[in-house]
Design a protein around this motif. Structure first.
Motif, PDB file in Angstrom:
ATOM      1  N   SER A  62       1.252  -0.957   0.395  1.00 41.93           N
ATOM      2  CA  SER A  62       0.039   0.008   0.104  1.00 41.93           C
ATOM      3  C   SER A  62       1.002   1.659   0.149  1.00 41.93           C
ATOM      4  N   LEU A  63       0.224   2.071  -0.429  1.00 37.79           N
ATOM      5  CA  LEU A  63       0.786   3.421  -0.035  1.00 37.79           C
ATOM      6  C   LEU A  63       1.471   3.611   0.878  1.00 37.79           C
ATOM      7  N   SER A  64       0.453   4.012   1.880  1.00 39.85           N
ATOM      8  CA  SER A  64       0.697   3.720   3.013  1.00 39.85           C
ATOM      9  C   SER A  64       2.088   3.309   3.871  1.00 39.85           C
ATOM     10  N   ASP A  65       1.723   2.208   3.568  1.00 42.00           N
ATOM     11  CA  ASP A  65       3.531   1.422   4.030  1.00 42.00           C
ATOM     12  C   ASP A  65       4.220   3.045   4.180  1.00 42.00           C
ATOM     13  N   PHE A  66       4.436   3.118   3.257  1.00 45.42           N
ATOM     14  CA  PHE A  66       5.771   4.550   2.943  1.00 45.42           C
ATOM     15  C   PHE A  66       5.750   5.696   3.680  1.00 45.42           C
ATOM     16  N   GLU A  67       4.578   6.209   4.419  1.00 46.23           N
ATOM     17  CA  GLU A  67       4.068   7.208   5.172  1.00 46.23           C
ATOM     18  C   GLU A  67       5.072   7.910   5.902  1.00 46.23           C
ATOM     19  N   ASN A  68       5.858   6.609   6.202  1.00 45.81           N
ATOM     20  CA  ASN A  68       7.228   7.856   7.518  1.00 45.81           C
ATOM     21  C   ASN A  68       8.921   8.615   5.999  1.00 45.81           C
ATOM     22  N   HIS A  69       8.192   8.085   4.807  1.00 47.29           N
ATOM     23  CA  HIS A  69       9.031   8.682   3.825  1.00 47.29           C
ATOM     24  C   HIS A  69       8.302   9.908   3.444  1.00 47.29           C
ATOM     25  N   ALA A  70       9.201  10.946   3.478  1.00 47.16           N
ATOM     26  CA  ALA A  70       9.043  12.388   2.802  1.00 47.16           C
ATOM     27  C   ALA A  70       8.408  12.459   1.514  1.00 47.16           C
ATOM     28  N   MET A  71       9.169  11.737   0.895  1.00 47.86           N
ATOM     29  CA  MET A  71       9.070  11.661  -0.818  1.00 47.86           C
ATOM     30  C   MET A  71       8.802  10.354  -1.462  1.00 47.86           C
ATOM     31  N   VAL A  72       7.376  10.146  -2.357  1.00 48.63           N
ATOM     32  CA  VAL A  72       7.433   9.648  -2.760  1.00 48.63           C
ATOM     33  C   VAL A  72       6.853   9.380  -4.802  1.00 48.63           C
ATOM     34  N   ALA A  73       7.998   8.611  -5.270  1.00 49.44           N
ATOM     35  CA  ALA A  73       7.961   8.866  -6.952  1.00 49.44           C
ATOM     36  C   ALA A  73       7.023   7.834  -7.474  1.00 49.44           C
ATOM     37  N   VAL A  74       6.002   7.875  -8.161  1.00 50.65           N
ATOM     38  CA  VAL A  74       5.399   6.401  -8.750  1.00 50.65           C
ATOM     39  C   VAL A  74       5.535   6.543 -10.167  1.00 50.65           C
ATOM     40  N   VAL A  75       6.156   5.833 -10.666  1.00 51.54           N
ATOM     41  CA  VAL A  75       6.972   5.765 -11.672  1.00 51.54           C
ATOM     42  C   VAL A  75       5.903   3.908 -12.661  1.00 51.54           C
ATOM     43  N   ILE A 105      10.880   4.934  -4.678  1.00 51.34           N
ATOM     44  CA  ILE A 105      10.413   4.870  -5.605  1.00 51.34           C
ATOM     45  C   ILE A 105       9.094   3.901  -5.894  1.00 51.34           C
ATOM     46  N   LEU A 106       8.343   3.700  -6.568  1.00 47.21           N
ATOM     47  CA  LEU A 106       7.182   2.850  -6.516  1.00 47.21           C
ATOM     48  C   LEU A 106       7.257   2.544  -8.461  1.00 47.21           C
ATOM     49  N   GLY A 107       7.572   1.068  -8.261  1.00 38.61           N
ATOM     50  CA  GLY A 107       7.086   1.332  -9.663  1.00 38.61           C
ATOM     51  C   GLY A 107       6.170  -0.054 -10.185  1.00 38.61           C
ATOM     52  N   ILE A 108       5.022   0.758 -10.723  1.00 35.66           N
ATOM     53  CA  ILE A 108       3.870   0.639 -11.214  1.00 35.66           C
ATOM     54  C   ILE A 108       3.888  -0.381 -12.574  1.00 35.66           C
ATOM     55  N   ASN A 109       3.430  -1.303 -12.492  1.00 33.21           N
ATOM     56  CA  ASN A 109       2.787  -1.899 -13.987  1.00 33.21           C
ATOM     57  C   ASN A 109       1.453  -2.092 -14.368  1.00 33.21           C
ATOM     58  N   SER A 110       1.361  -1.321 -15.841  1.00 30.86           N
ATOM     59  CA  SER A 110      -0.760  -1.557 -15.912  1.00 30.86           C
ATOM     60  C   SER A 110      -0.478  -1.924 -16.898  1.00 30.86           C
ATOM     61  N   ASN A 111       0.420  -2.519 -17.895  1.00 28.59           N
ATOM     62  CA  ASN A 111       0.238  -3.428 -19.142  1.00 28.59           C
ATOM     63  C   ASN A 111      -0.685  -4.492 -18.754  1.00 28.59           C
ATOM     64  N   LYS A 112      -1.803  -4.741 -19.952  1.00 28.83           N
ATOM     65  CA  LYS A 112      -2.383  -5.718 -19.871  1.00 28.83           C
ATOM     66  C   LYS A 112      -1.777  -7.441 -20.519  1.00 28.83           C
ATOM     67  N   GLN A 113      -0.825  -6.598 -21.405  1.00 28.53           N
ATOM     68  CA  GLN A 113      -0.189  -7.331 -21.526  1.00 28.53           C
ATOM     69  C   GLN A 113       0.905  -8.487 -20.562  1.00 28.53           C
ATOM     70  N   ASP A 114       1.235  -7.505 -19.472  1.00 31.65           N
ATOM     71  CA  ASP A 114       2.392  -7.757 -18.941  1.00 31.65           C
ATOM     72  C   ASP A 114       1.874  -8.671 -17.680  1.00 31.65           C
ATOM     73  N   GLU A 151       6.683   6.911 -17.129  1.00 33.33           N
ATOM     74  CA  GLU A 151       6.008   8.488 -17.122  1.00 33.33           C
ATOM     75  C   GLU A 151       6.322   8.336 -14.540  1.00 33.33           C
ATOM     76  N   VAL A 152       6.763   9.556 -14.948  1.00 27.45           N
ATOM     77  CA  VAL A 152       6.727   9.941 -13.218  1.00 27.45           C
ATOM     78  C   VAL A 152       5.926  11.028 -12.669  1.00 27.45           C
ATOM     79  N   PHE A 153       5.527  10.009 -11.422  1.00 28.21           N
ATOM     80  CA  PHE A 153       4.548  11.045 -10.839  1.00 28.21           C
ATOM     81  C   PHE A 153       5.206  11.351  -9.031  1.00 28.21           C
ATOM     82  N   LEU A 154       5.699  12.338  -9.127  1.00 21.95           N
ATOM     83  CA  LEU A 154       6.763  12.533  -7.105  1.00 21.95           C
ATOM     84  C   LEU A 154       5.486  13.407  -6.632  1.00 21.95           C
TER      85      LEU A 154
END
Length: 590
Positions: A62-75, A105-114, A151-154
């Protein structure tokens, strides 16, 4: 004739495309305030709320697992996207550099083919040190409006998007620099960590389209098995198959699903299939262009929901030779004794290896084939002749070349390539890193005949101009070179050659009669796809015919390939220098 093509495909050996381990546990929860983000074109300033996804090994994260981190980069990443492969190591570096300042950094794979299996393999191959999560049904990508990989969301401590876009500008669609110029994500992280406003909060993300699951009713009459598979078999799978350099396979229906948006994009902007010749001038035996009917069929198939069709309509797959395509060669020559080590990323400029083939008598070559040991990283191979006693190659004698889809040399009817006794060979190797360290030991095979069997020699001709200087910032700098036929001969093929500043190239014939003819016009030259243009019918060049080659160079900042628009450029061997050569193959008419 010499089937020499060049290509740039920052891809790698694709994994088995069988989709395995599609676990349905840990369904994602909505990550963003829908009313906040769905109404906005830009994600900047929007809040990303908690979400839960499954990692490649079935664990919920979960994203909340990293609540102690000052920054999260969703890539957002894809396992087969060339840019996602190249940027895997770069993301690892950023995670290691800024972990002490609170980055995750959290890497997210949204491809249906992967599949999850493929996601795990991506993480292992690139030694990914941050979590890789699977976004089944692309729900997270949809809500965050992610379109590309990478694609990055910081996000800041409050999980507000403060930076959105690319990682940096070293790699892009169709270009690769030796180093990055703008470290966009790194700078954004530094500024966010220090409490400063982010100076450049939005950049354009470039890369592959995310392969989304789409709720489209299958209504089209165009089917994959009946209409699309024959097109892909004829035009694409030479490179887009397992074991070749192309970044994904197109050999079966399941392989194609998820790549449809990328396919439509590269067809629409004429990046694929690669072909740069102006159709107004000349007809070519190896014209790779899709016809308008073929383009329309592919578009109609996607619009119609991509139906698979009846199994009986599927054509037999093309057969590709696993071994030598020429007659088993009389001699096989390796490029060197030990393999060359190809790094995981960056630019590997031309490698040149001189080999002594021990030819103590003249050789008459009737077939030749260059073969890469590691097709996933070999951009091209050129094998030149170094004349006896010489130190540099004769640019007119390219014995054979390789690039994906290229043909071997096979000569008939008494035609051969003559090489003098005592000659050496120069293997010019161009490698394309693919995100993991590799090695290669390429080689070439040759078939010979006796002198008495030879009636004509295949001749390499060149129009060359090594004495030029392209001013810094010049966007349309012209350079000319000429070749004059000293005998009646037949022109077989033309290969324009420039480097990273090349913009356009034209061959024009001026005949003794006073007539002129444009033989080849390449209005949008691409260093990544330098093709040999083989005439459908050889063109007779009477003695005295002048071939004028006109090259245009773009040394401006608007040329994304340009490594340094602030310096003038002259002739040189490496790609950051320039060349101006019009290669030609001819045979005498008598």
């Amino acid at each position: 004739m010499r089937g020499l093509y060049y290509c740039f495909l920052v891809g790698m050996l694709c994994l088995d495309a069988v989709h395995l381990s599609r676990c349905d546990s840990a369904q994602p929860t909505a990550p963003v305030s829908q009313e906040d983000m769905s109404q906005q074109n830009s994600p900047l300033g929007q809040t990303v709320t908690d979400f839960t996804l499954t990692n490649a090994y079935g664990k919920s994260v979960s994203l909340s697992d990293f609540e102690n981190h000052a920054m999260v980069a969703v890539v957002f990443l894809g396992t087969e996207c060339p840019l996602a492969k190249l940027y895997g190591p770069r993301l690892n570096e950023l995670q290691a550099t800024f972990a002490g300042q609170g980055l995750m950094i959290l890497g997210i794979n949204s491809n249906k083919q992967d599949s999850l299996t493929e996601l795990a393999a991506y993480g292992h191959r690139h030694q990914i040190s941050f979590p890789l999560l699977k976004d089944k049904g692309n729900r997270i990508a949809d809500v965050m409006k992610a379109e590309r990989t990478p694609e990055v969301f910081l996000l800041d401590r409050n999980r507000v998007v403060r930076y959105h876009g690319r990682i940096d500008d070293q790699y892009g669609v169709g270009y690769s620099r030796d180093k990055k110029i703008n470290s966009d994500l790194e700078i954004a992280i530094e500024e966010l960590a220090s409490g400063k406003p982010i100076s450049n909060p939005s950049t354009e993300a470039v890369g592959c389209h995310i392969g989304r699951v789409k709720q489209v009713e299958t209504t089209g009459q165009v089917t994959f098995n009946k209409d699309i598979a024959p097109i892909f078999n004829a035009r694409c799978v030479t490179c887009h198959r397992e074991g070749e350099i192309a970044p994904f396979t197109l050999t079966c229906y399941d392989d194609v699903l998820g790549w449809e948006d990328t396919i439509l994009e590269v067809i629409d902007n004429n990046r694929m299939p690669p072909w740069s010749a102006d159709p107004a001038h000349g007809e070519f035996a190896n014209d790779a262009r899709l016809g308008e009917t073929e383009k329309q069929q592919i578009a109609d198939w996607v619009d119609g929901g991509m139906p698979e069709g009846e199994p009986g309509d599927l054509p037999d797959p093309p057969v590709f030779t696993a071994g030598w395509r020429i007659t088993p060669p009389d001699q096989v020559i390796a490029m060197r004794e030990m393999p060359f080590e190809v790094p995981a990323e960056g630019i590997v400029d031309y490698q040149r290896f001189v080999v002594d083939p021990q030819w103590d008598e003249d050789k008459y070559i009737v077939a030749a084939e260059a073969r890469p040991e590691n097709r996933s990283v070999v951009h091209h191979i050129l094998v030149y002749v170094i004349p006896p006693g010489g130190r540099r190659p004769d640019l007119r004698q390219v014995l054979v070349g390789y690039a994906p889809g290229s043909l071997p040399v096979e000569l008939h009817d008494g035609v051969a390539i003559h090489v003098q006794a005592g000659s050496k060979l120069l293997f010019e190797m161009h490698y394309t890193p693919n995100g993991t360290a590799q090695s290669d030991l390429s080689y070439a095979g040759f078939c010979f005949t006796e002198k008495g069997n030879v009636r004509k020699h295949l001749q390499g001709r060149i129009a060359i101009n090594p004495k030029f200087e392209i001013p810094a910032g010049a966007s349309n700098h012209e350079v000319f070179a000429h070749y004059r036929a000293k005998q009646d001969e037949l022109l077989i093929s033309m290969t324009p050659h420039m480097h990273l500043r090349g913009k356009a190239f034209q061959y024009e014939a001026r005949f003794p009669s006073g007539a002129t003819e444009v033989l080849l016009n390449v209005p949008a030259y691409d260093f990544n796809w330098q093709l040999k243009y083989i005439l459908r019918e050889p063109r007779k060049l009477p003695r005295g015919t002048l071939i004028e080659c006109r090259a245009i160079f773009d040394n401006s900042k608007y040329n994304l390939h340009n490594p340094d628009p602030t310096r003038s450029v002259r002739w040189g061997d490496q790609s950051w220098d320039e060349m101006m050569i019009g290669f030609m193959d001819t045979i005498p008419t008598e």
